[in-house]
Scaffold this motif. Structure first.
Motif, PDB file in Angstrom:
ATOM      1  N   GLY A  86     -15.370   4.292  29.682  1.00  0.00           N
ATOM      2  CA  GLY A  86     -15.963   5.389  30.426  1.00  0.00           C
ATOM      3  C   GLY A  86     -17.076   6.017  29.605  1.00  0.00           C
ATOM      4  N   PRO A  87     -17.421   7.280  29.879  1.00  0.00           N
ATOM      5  CA  PRO A  87     -16.928   8.144  30.969  1.00  0.00           C
ATOM      6  C   PRO A  87     -17.492   7.712  32.319  1.00  0.00           C
ATOM      7  CG  PRO A  87     -18.711   9.220  29.803  1.00  0.00           C
ATOM      8  CD  PRO A  87     -18.458   7.937  29.066  1.00  0.00           C
ATOM      9  N   ASN A  88     -17.252   8.571  33.329  1.00  0.00           N
ATOM     10  CA  ASN A  88     -17.747   8.301  34.679  1.00  0.00           C
ATOM     11  C   ASN A  88     -17.249   6.941  35.162  1.00  0.00           C
ATOM     12  OD1 ASN A  88     -19.280   8.852  37.022  1.00  0.00           O
ATOM     13  ND2 ASN A  88     -20.999   7.673  36.221  1.00  0.00           N
ATOM     14  N   CYS A  89     -15.954   6.718  34.972  1.00  0.00           N
ATOM     15  CA  CYS A  89     -15.360   5.394  35.183  1.00  0.00           C
ATOM     16  C   CYS A  89     -14.273   5.462  36.248  1.00  0.00           C
ATOM     17  CB  CYS A  89     -14.777   4.917  33.856  1.00  0.00           C
ATOM     18  SG  CYS A  89     -13.876   3.376  33.939  1.00  0.00           S
ATOM     19  N   ILE A  90     -14.178   4.437  37.093  1.00  0.00           N
ATOM     20  CA  ILE A  90     -13.118   4.361  38.100  1.00  0.00           C
ATOM     21  C   ILE A  90     -11.842   3.780  37.513  1.00  0.00           C
ATOM     22  CG2 ILE A  90     -12.464   3.309  40.311  1.00  0.00           C
ATOM     23  CD1 ILE A  90     -15.282   3.599  41.246  1.00  0.00           C
ATOM     24  N   GLY A  91     -11.969   3.010  36.421  1.00  0.00           N
ATOM     25  CA  GLY A  91     -10.765   2.564  35.734  1.00  0.00           C
ATOM     26  C   GLY A  91     -10.527   1.080  35.748  1.00  0.00           C
ATOM     27  N   ALA A  92      -9.259   0.697  35.594  1.00  0.00           N
ATOM     28  CA  ALA A  92      -8.885  -0.702  35.409  1.00  0.00           C
ATOM     29  C   ALA A  92      -7.528  -0.970  36.047  1.00  0.00           C
ATOM     30  CB  ALA A  92      -8.837  -1.038  33.923  1.00  0.00           C
ATOM     31  N   ILE A  93      -7.314  -2.232  36.436  1.00  0.00           N
ATOM     32  CA  ILE A  93      -6.039  -2.663  37.023  1.00  0.00           C
ATOM     33  C   ILE A  93      -5.597  -3.949  36.333  1.00  0.00           C
ATOM     34  CG2 ILE A  93      -4.869  -3.521  39.093  1.00  0.00           C
ATOM     35  CD1 ILE A  93      -6.763  -1.867  40.773  1.00  0.00           C
ATOM     36  N   ASN A  94      -4.313  -3.998  35.990  1.00  0.00           N
ATOM     37  CA  ASN A  94      -3.667  -5.230  35.552  1.00  0.00           C
ATOM     38  C   ASN A  94      -2.670  -5.586  36.653  1.00  0.00           C
ATOM     39  OD1 ASN A  94      -1.802  -7.102  34.405  1.00  0.00           O
ATOM     40  ND2 ASN A  94      -2.386  -6.441  32.346  1.00  0.00           N
ATOM     41  N   PHE A  95      -3.013  -6.561  37.484  1.00  0.00           N
ATOM     42  CA  PHE A  95      -2.197  -6.866  38.661  1.00  0.00           C
ATOM     43  C   PHE A  95      -0.826  -7.405  38.281  1.00  0.00           C
ATOM     44  CE2 PHE A  95      -6.448  -6.803  40.484  1.00  0.00           C
ATOM     45  CZ  PHE A  95      -6.243  -6.141  41.691  1.00  0.00           C
ATOM     46  N   GLU A  96      -0.722  -8.039  37.144  1.00  0.00           N
ATOM     47  CA  GLU A  96       0.544  -8.647  36.750  1.00  0.00           C
ATOM     48  C   GLU A  96       1.574  -7.591  36.360  1.00  0.00           C
ATOM     49  OE1 GLU A  96       2.020 -12.434  34.127  1.00  0.00           O
ATOM     50  OE2 GLU A  96       0.373 -11.240  33.329  1.00  0.00           O
ATOM     51  N   HIS A 142      -6.939  -9.283  36.774  1.00  0.00           N
ATOM     52  CA  HIS A 142      -7.386  -7.954  36.395  1.00  0.00           C
ATOM     53  C   HIS A 142      -8.581  -7.534  37.249  1.00  0.00           C
ATOM     54  CE1 HIS A 142      -5.559  -9.627  32.721  1.00  0.00           C
ATOM     55  NE2 HIS A 142      -5.294  -8.385  32.337  1.00  0.00           N
ATOM     56  N   LEU A 143      -8.772  -6.232  37.351  1.00  0.00           N
ATOM     57  CA  LEU A 143     -10.029  -5.635  37.790  1.00  0.00           C
ATOM     58  C   LEU A 143     -10.405  -4.620  36.727  1.00  0.00           C
ATOM     59  CD1 LEU A 143     -12.366  -4.782  39.581  1.00  0.00           C
ATOM     60  CD2 LEU A 143     -10.772  -3.350  40.890  1.00  0.00           C
ATOM     61  N   LEU A 144     -11.549  -4.845  36.070  1.00  0.00           N
ATOM     62  CA  LEU A 144     -11.997  -3.971  34.988  1.00  0.00           C
ATOM     63  C   LEU A 144     -13.383  -3.432  35.317  1.00  0.00           C
ATOM     64  CD1 LEU A 144     -11.010  -6.242  31.936  1.00  0.00           C
ATOM     65  CD2 LEU A 144      -9.586  -4.549  33.119  1.00  0.00           C
ATOM     66  N   THR A 145     -13.520  -2.104  35.362  1.00  0.00           N
ATOM     67  CA  THR A 145     -14.823  -1.476  35.537  1.00  0.00           C
ATOM     68  C   THR A 145     -15.160  -0.724  34.253  1.00  0.00           C
ATOM     69  OG1 THR A 145     -13.996   0.614  36.448  1.00  0.00           O
ATOM     70  CG2 THR A 145     -14.293  -1.220  37.990  1.00  0.00           C
ATOM     71  N   CYS A 146     -16.415  -0.282  34.120  1.00  0.00           N
ATOM     72  CA  CYS A 146     -16.772   0.317  32.819  1.00  0.00           C
ATOM     73  C   CYS A 146     -17.551   1.614  32.889  1.00  0.00           C
ATOM     74  CB  CYS A 146     -17.514  -0.694  31.953  1.00  0.00           C
ATOM     75  SG  CYS A 146     -18.998  -1.374  32.692  1.00  0.00           S
ATOM     76  N   GLY A 147     -17.985   2.070  34.066  1.00  0.00           N
ATOM     77  CA  GLY A 147     -18.677   3.349  34.144  1.00  0.00           C
ATOM     78  C   GLY A 147     -19.894   3.390  33.234  1.00  0.00           C
ATOM     79  N   ASN A 148     -20.036   4.489  32.485  1.00  0.00           N
ATOM     80  CA  ASN A 148     -21.196   4.647  31.602  1.00  0.00           C
ATOM     81  C   ASN A 148     -21.127   3.763  30.361  1.00  0.00           C
ATOM     82  OD1 ASN A 148     -21.801   6.603  33.460  1.00  0.00           O
ATOM     83  ND2 ASN A 148     -22.051   8.258  31.986  1.00  0.00           N
ATOM     84  N   ALA A 149     -19.960   3.226  30.062  1.00  0.00           N
ATOM     85  CA  ALA A 149     -19.784   2.250  28.970  1.00  0.00           C
ATOM     86  C   ALA A 149     -20.319   2.763  27.644  1.00  0.00           C
ATOM     87  CB  ALA A 149     -20.458   0.928  29.339  1.00  0.00           C
ATOM     88  N   CYS A 150     -19.912   3.979  27.270  1.00  0.00           N
ATOM     89  CA  CYS A 150     -20.382   4.506  25.986  1.00  0.00           C
ATOM     90  C   CYS A 150     -19.756   3.748  24.818  1.00  0.00           C
ATOM     91  CB  CYS A 150     -20.101   6.002  25.885  1.00  0.00           C
ATOM     92  SG  CYS A 150     -18.396   6.447  25.485  1.00  0.00           S
ATOM     93  N   ASP A 151     -18.611   3.118  25.043  1.00  0.00           N
ATOM     94  CA  ASP A 151     -17.974   2.302  24.001  1.00  0.00           C
ATOM     95  C   ASP A 151     -17.631   0.932  24.570  1.00  0.00           C
ATOM     96  OD1 ASP A 151     -16.785   1.623  21.526  1.00  0.00           O
ATOM     97  OD2 ASP A 151     -14.815   2.171  22.311  1.00  0.00           O
ATOM     98  N   VAL A 152     -16.523   0.810  25.273  1.00  0.00           N
ATOM     99  CA  VAL A 152     -16.158  -0.466  25.900  1.00  0.00           C
ATOM    100  C   VAL A 152     -17.140  -0.761  27.036  1.00  0.00           C
ATOM    101  CG1 VAL A 152     -14.397  -1.689  27.218  1.00  0.00           C
ATOM    102  CG2 VAL A 152     -13.731  -0.228  25.297  1.00  0.00           C
TER     103      VAL A 152
END
Length: 719
Positions: free
Chosen positions: A140-150, A198-208
């Motif tokens: 993040g910030p400004n991130c919707i987040g992440a999902i681990n479907f398993e 997985h579904l991974l989003t990153c938003g502003n991606a200040c780090d990850v």
């Protein structure tokens, strides 16, 4: 504040964040509409495998759960901390997480760098610094987040019926998306049988960032293929680094890039600079890294699902068997468009087809079994089995015209044949009943790839074969053609020039130092001298103004060609000087170059550019005025090797001009590729000096590849 660049995170660095055993939700609330409440509801609905802790100093309990005042007050250090509080409270919480040594932070809060405000950007950079200094990854910030479907980890506040715990299949897709909303839209493909890990989003991606997420998925055992929805990044080299991690793990990356504008070409002085825009450079980088590039959003998941199911192709040929003549015609059209081979069946295969297919059908490739399959379903099965058995085919395309109850049973037969032969069936769903009987069954089957477009089916097959060529060429080798002495001489010539743009004569001296043949020339100051030089060279001749200020001579009217007499040469000198003096602002004119006319041949443009993000680039296109008129160009990262140079020529739309069009003599492609390699080494070696290069045209024939004009632009160190 400048954050020091780093290499990509690896799976071990982010596993506590994306596969947590314990999660803390900071900002838990009794308000059901709050983001913290939405996260908790999704985690509960997905039956998350781990522990969930609630953090909010305002509450002792939220519902039936205890609520803790801080991260430090929790009974254990959580793997992942989800922060769902206003921006003003974030930095203190992030610092506390870093101090406690949590496994990772997902930050929803907005109002940072995306606002464009300097103070907000500084706040975002401070969060990045805390993450880097502590070694705690922050998403993040400004991130919707992440999902681990398993595991059922729903590190997001955006939920729907598709965001639930699902056991990934053996061909599951790991989806990373810079657009959170579009990422979640694509993840709804679970509703029609697509499997995600997985579904991974990153938003502003200040780090990850998206490169880190690709790196994570590369080493995750539940992910078979990576799908990437990409916008752009300040340091694309990180994306290439992540692609190398994925390649080492034998995981294909399928990528769709949005934001394809060519802002990188703005202000370019050369033809090369105007044609080498950012999207072309990104695509070149993707190709170099072995990524599978798709041209639209609709292709992304469909193509990724295909690559999740296929192995190495057993042959480059593709067979088509259909129950519709129209579908056969359509498949042949799209195969030709995407250069997919549809070879004729081998004799033993054809014998089966001729026995089974009625006389009003077609026992060829494409094979039209006709509608007789309604009365004799076995005929389609026999044709498919014969084509699957044929060593000339690595895949069989089966268009489905109608969705009805028998399709699912038919697909089982197809799947079993594909399994036995180690090949893939591509089911093209031509019916508009998109979710009709058989559709979900096809998606779920690991031996059948479902396409809802004939065009996308054959485009994907072409990319499959292209990726196999790329794999076969690894590890990439680069045999340098230019000596150390040549590099030193080129640098000396460039350093001696004080102007931003080299004259044609100066530019050709640099090319000559790199072993590129150039046409001879003489600089003259008068019509009388021009006549004398032309007479000594031999007619016909060409004449051009020499000026560091006139970059495009044709447009300025300062070129005269095919001059055959003394009178023509004298007149040309006066006309060239008159036109040169009309240019505004008034240019510095050194005189007029006299050159012998080079025998006709195919005109090719080879150029180069140093891109601020990608570094040295090499561009090849049809030359002369055609480069601007047709924009038939191919771009790669420089330097290129001989095979890559030949591939660039092969991808030109006008490549027929090089191989002998309508009886003309073919060009020496190996010699032309050698020039491309040398020019690519020139821009790589001299990138500290050179900004842009145009060699336009190169006159190409079977006997000779020679540069008759050149432009070299140096970096403007005063800008």
């Amino acid at each position: 504040m400048n954050v020091v660049p780093r290499g990509v995170y690896r799976h071990k660095d982010m596993v506590r964040m994306f596969a947590p055993k314990s999660v803390a939700i900071v900002g838990a609330s009794t308000n059901e509409k709050a983001f913290g409440s939405k996260v908790l509801a999704l985690m509960d609905g997905a039956e998350f495998d781990g522990k969930t802790y609630l953090v909010n100093a305002r509450y002792d309990r939220v519902g039936e759960r205890p609520c803790y005042p801080s991260i430090k007050a929790l009974p254990e250090v959580p793997d992942c901390v989800i922060i769902a509080v206003p921006r003003e409270a974030v930095e203190q919480i992030v610092a506390e997480c870093a101090e406690c040594g949590v496994g990772g932070i997902i930050l929803y809060s907005s109002g940072y760098g995306e606002t464009g405000k300097p103070d907000r950007l500084e706040q975002q950079e401070q969060l990045a610094k805390i993450a880097r200094d502590s070694g705690v990854p922050l998403l993040g910030p400004n991130c919707i987040g992440a999902i681990n479907f398993e595991s059922g980890f729903m590190g997001t506040f955006l939920g729907s019926s598709s965001t639930r715990k699902l056991a990934p299949s053996a061909n599951a897709i790991g989806l990373v998306s810079q657009s959170g909303a579009l990422g979640f839209a694509l993840a709804q493909a679970t509703e029609h049988g697509i499997s995600f890990s997985h579904l991974l989003t990153c938003g502003n991606a200040c780090d990850v960032d998206i490169a880190d997420q690709i790196s994570y998925l590369a080493d995750d055992p539940s992910c078979k293929v990576i799908a990437c929805l990409f916008e752009g990044m300040a340091n694309p080299a990180r994306l290439i680094e992540a692609a190398n991690v994925a390649h080492a793990a034998n995981k294909p990356i399928v990528i769709y890039k949005m934001a394809t504008g060519e802002q990188g070409a703005a202000g370019a002085m050369s033809h090369t600079g105007s044609l080498a825009g950012s999207d072309a450079a990104y695509r070149a980088a993707f190709r170099r890294a072995g990524m599978v590039v798709v041209d639209d959003l609709e292709s992304l998941i469909e193509t990724a699902a295909f690559f999740g199911k296929v192995a190495q192709p057993k042959a480059t040929g593709v067979a088509v068997v259909a129950t519709s003549g129209g579908a056969c015609i359509m498949s042949a059209d799209k195969a030709e468009l995407h250069h997919v081979q549809l070879p004729a069946p081998q004799p033993k295969t054809r014998a089966v087809l001729e026995r089974v297919v009625p006389e009003f059908g077609s026992p060829n490739n494409p094979c039209d079994v006709t509608a007789q399959v309604l009365g004799d379903p076995q005929s389609l099965h026999d044709c498919l089995e014969a084509l699957m058995s044929d060593d000339g085919y690595g895949a069989v395309v089966v268009p489905h015209i109608l969705a009805y109850e028998l399709v699912a049973a038919r697909l089982k037969v197809f799947s079993e044949a594909a399994r036995r032969h180690g090949k893939i069936v591509c089911a093209v769903w031509l019916t508009e009943w998109l979710e009709g009987p058989g559709a979900v069954e096809a998606e779920l089957d690991s031996h059948i790839a479902l396409f809802r477009s004939m065009d996308r089916c054959f485009a994907t097959l072409a990319r499959w074969h292209e990726r196999e060529k790329w794999l076969a060429a690894q590890p990439r080798t680069l045999a340098r053609r230019v000596t150390t002495e040549s590099v030193k001489n080129g640098a000396s010539l460039l350093d001696a020039v004080r102007n931003i743009a080299l004259t044609e004569r100066e530019a050709k001296q640099v090319l000559h130092a790199y072993g590129i043949a150039v046409v001879e020339d003489k600089l003259v100051q008068s019509a009388q001298d021009a006549v004398a030089v032309a007479k000594n060279m031999g007619y016909p001749v060409a004449m051009k103004a020499e000026s560091p200020d006139i970059l495009h001579k044709t447009e300025a009217g300062v070129i005269r060609l095919n001059l055959k007499t003394e009178a023509e040469v004298a007149s040309a000198f006066e006309a060239i000087m008159a036109n040169a003096n009309k240019v505004t602002p008034r240019p510095s004119i050194n005189g007029v170059l006299v050159q012998p006319m080079v025998p006709t041949g195919v005109e090719i443009m080879v150029g180069a550019k140093v891109d601020p993000m990608f570094g040295p680039l090499i561009v090849v296109g049809m030359g002369g005025i055609m480069v601007e008129l047709l924009k038939d160009t191919v771009l790669e990262l420089a330097p290129v090797n001989h095979g890559e140079a030949l591939s660039m020529l092969d991808r030109l739309q006008g490549k027929a001009m090089l191989t002998g069009f309508r009886g003309s003599e073919p060009v020496n492609l190996d010699a032309l590729a050698d020039v491309i390699c040398r020019l690519s080494e020139l821009i790589d070696h001299q990138k500290a000096f050179i900004s842009e290069i145009d060699v336009n045209p190169l006159i190409c024939s079977a006997e000779r590849i020679i540069a008759v004009d050149a432009l070299v632009v140096k970096h403007d160190v005063t800008a």
